[in-house]
Design a protein around this motif. Sequence first.
Motif, mmCIF file in Angstrom:
data_model
loop_
_atom_site.group_PDB
_atom_site.id
_atom_site.type_symbol
_atom_site.label_atom_id
_atom_site.label_comp_id
_atom_site.label_asym_id
_atom_site.label_seq_id
_atom_site.Cartn_x
_atom_site.Cartn_y
_atom_site.Cartn_z
ATOM 1 N N GLU A 302 -62.718 -71.506 -27.325
ATOM 2 C CA GLU A 302 -61.585 -71.303 -26.425
ATOM 3 C C GLU A 302 -61.790 -72.063 -25.114
ATOM 4 O O GLU A 302 -60.850 -72.670 -24.582
ATOM 5 N N LEU A 303 -62.998 -72.017 -24.601
ATOM 6 C CA LEU A 303 -63.305 -72.755 -23.381
ATOM 7 C C LEU A 303 -63.191 -74.256 -23.622
ATOM 8 O O LEU A 303 -62.658 -74.993 -22.784
ATOM 9 N N ALA A 304 -63.676 -74.728 -24.785
ATOM 10 C CA ALA A 304 -63.584 -76.153 -25.110
ATOM 11 C C ALA A 304 -62.128 -76.597 -25.176
ATOM 12 O O ALA A 304 -61.752 -77.632 -24.601
ATOM 13 N N GLY A 305 -61.294 -75.819 -25.863
ATOM 14 C CA GLY A 305 -59.885 -76.177 -25.966
ATOM 15 C C GLY A 305 -59.205 -76.204 -24.611
ATOM 16 O O GLY A 305 -58.374 -77.082 -24.324
ATOM 17 N N SER A 306 -59.566 -75.264 -23.748
ATOM 18 C CA SER A 306 -58.998 -75.208 -22.409
ATOM 19 C C SER A 306 -59.407 -76.412 -21.573
ATOM 20 O O SER A 306 -58.577 -77.018 -20.877
ATOM 21 N N LEU A 307 -60.685 -76.785 -21.640
ATOM 22 C CA LEU A 307 -61.184 -77.916 -20.844
ATOM 23 C C LEU A 307 -60.579 -79.234 -21.312
ATOM 24 O O LEU A 307 -60.212 -80.083 -20.495
ATOM 25 N N ILE A 308 -60.512 -79.428 -22.630
ATOM 26 C CA ILE A 308 -59.904 -80.664 -23.147
ATOM 27 C C ILE A 308 -58.462 -80.782 -22.666
ATOM 28 O O ILE A 308 -58.010 -81.839 -22.225
ATOM 29 N N ASN A 331 -55.723 -70.017 -31.438
ATOM 30 C CA ASN A 331 -54.972 -70.632 -30.346
ATOM 31 C C ASN A 331 -54.959 -72.152 -30.403
ATOM 32 O O ASN A 331 -54.442 -72.789 -29.487
ATOM 33 N N TYR A 332 -55.521 -72.745 -31.458
ATOM 34 C CA TYR A 332 -55.731 -74.185 -31.410
ATOM 35 C C TYR A 332 -54.419 -74.975 -31.353
ATOM 36 O O TYR A 332 -54.383 -76.068 -30.781
ATOM 37 N N LYS A 333 -53.346 -74.416 -31.877
ATOM 38 C CA LYS A 333 -52.054 -75.099 -31.819
ATOM 39 C C LYS A 333 -51.549 -75.236 -30.378
ATOM 40 O O LYS A 333 -50.724 -76.090 -30.068
#
Length: 580
Positions: A302-308, A331-333
């Motif tokens: 989740e943190l990785a997706g947010s930072l990207i 949440n990846y979508k």
Amino acid sequence: MSDALQFRPAHPNPNAPHLAHWPARLPLSITVPEATLWHNLEVSAARYPDKVAYLFMGQAITYGELKRRAEALAGWLQHEAGVRPGDRVLLYTQNCPQYVIGYHAILRAQAVVVPVNPMNKAEEFKHYITDAQARVAVCTADLAGIVHEANQGVPANERLRHVVVSRYADQMPPEGQDDASLNAPAPLMQWLRAEHPLPEGFTRWTDALALNHAPAPYLGHPDDLALLPYTSGTTGLPKGCMHTHRSLMHNAIGGGLWGQSTADSVVLGVVPLFHITGMLYGVLGPIYNGATVALMPRWDRELAGSLISRMKVTHWTCIPTMIMDLFNSPNYKHFDLSSLFYLSGGGAAMPEAVAQRLKDEFGLTFCEGYGLTETAAPTHANPPEGAKLQCLGMPMFGTDSRIIDPTTLQELPAGQVGEIVSHGPMVFQGYWRHPEATAAAFIEIDGKRFFRTGDLGRVDDEGYFFITDRLKRMINASGFKVWPSEVEMLLYKHPAVQEACVISARDDYRGETVKAVVVLRPEARGKVNEQEIIDWARDQMAAYKYPRIVQFSENLPKSGAGKVLWRVLQEQEQASQAPA
């Protein structure tokens, strides 16, 4: 024009087949500056003093500030800890800006960085103190207790004399001002902000920097020893790989050039920085280029997706399991991955279905690469414009790689399986205090020194390399290398263990996992169960290393000379896992 005049180095093997498929945008070899890694930070701080170098949990540090703090810590290392040129200094942290500051402070003091896996426990840490002959360590507060315990467990004359300890929160926003939109899980934030007792005699990071000691004039040279990362082999304890500024500089430049990284790139720094790959793509390469790194203390999808999404990350070096985990997020979508430009990694093969999904959904090609601690990370890589799946790629800038018969040492033609050997400017100088192991690690071909990787592979007609097996006993668990001999040595410390043999077992998520076949001492039989051995091992070893499976046996298969036949057990394990 004189033949002596050359604008760039000649390729060491101009007849190599992969050169016919070499990307037109790239030179065959690169010219490495006569400078040190410390010089790279000086240059980037001069060019981009106010540019964000690292962003960590919502707190930015600029290139100018990064240099100032590294100089202040270097001054403390010299004036308070007595560090002299060539001394080895242990660096023991999870991913955080303090790792980068500490790394460059050690280099500024003209000392040698000894990165230690933060998963290591006290029993494992002792070896790094004694073998590296270190007297100083830089660590984080969550690991200070392990350093203290290990230090008390070695002879008094070999102990660390000084330890400087940082809290992760030292490089985070003030408490109460955390950025909730980062989607950082509560347990992660609690761990980062936790208070830990400071062992007696250890120095607080903030106190060391506050002294603001000016370091002595810098007289470093490109051929000075800069880094001593440890790697294990088939026998014995981990060995230090000697890298100079020059061997590291080559890949710091080449890695960025291969992936088209610039000062405007934004890198996701999640591969552990102690690991040679994380170090290259999260520390050395970005600082040379003046890029910005969004640094994660540990993997969290989740943190990785947010930072990207928020930082518009352009470059991400990872292991395939991270991408698979990101895809599994509910949440990846909602993540915006459109900024990703270059996606690379290694350590484990990328499944075809995941690679195709990356291509279909995001237009991204996953570029697998190959390298070892001994080669400062990559010797091979797939170019984005010509990548092959589950392939090591082609030899990179100035690298000559061959396939040889591991017994006769003769070079083999394309298609035949043999040992991968490599010659290039990124190859290490040898193993620290192990001249015999160094001699055994190299072979001469055509008058050149080639490193024997211990990996079995083949090369196709286009010059791309593929790995098929390993000569060395090594388990690849989610990209982490586990050396069975090291795990066995630790298992023998258990009072109930008479004999142990460690092999790999299939794991649907990690690829491989660690299995120990154990013979109990007679007095322990019927009194100790498998889970007790696993629980004990978990407390003694790094998390990726301890056996997830323990199987008791009456005896271990042995040769006539009494040597344990680990291959027999490995083949039995593979046969038991084979589909009916």
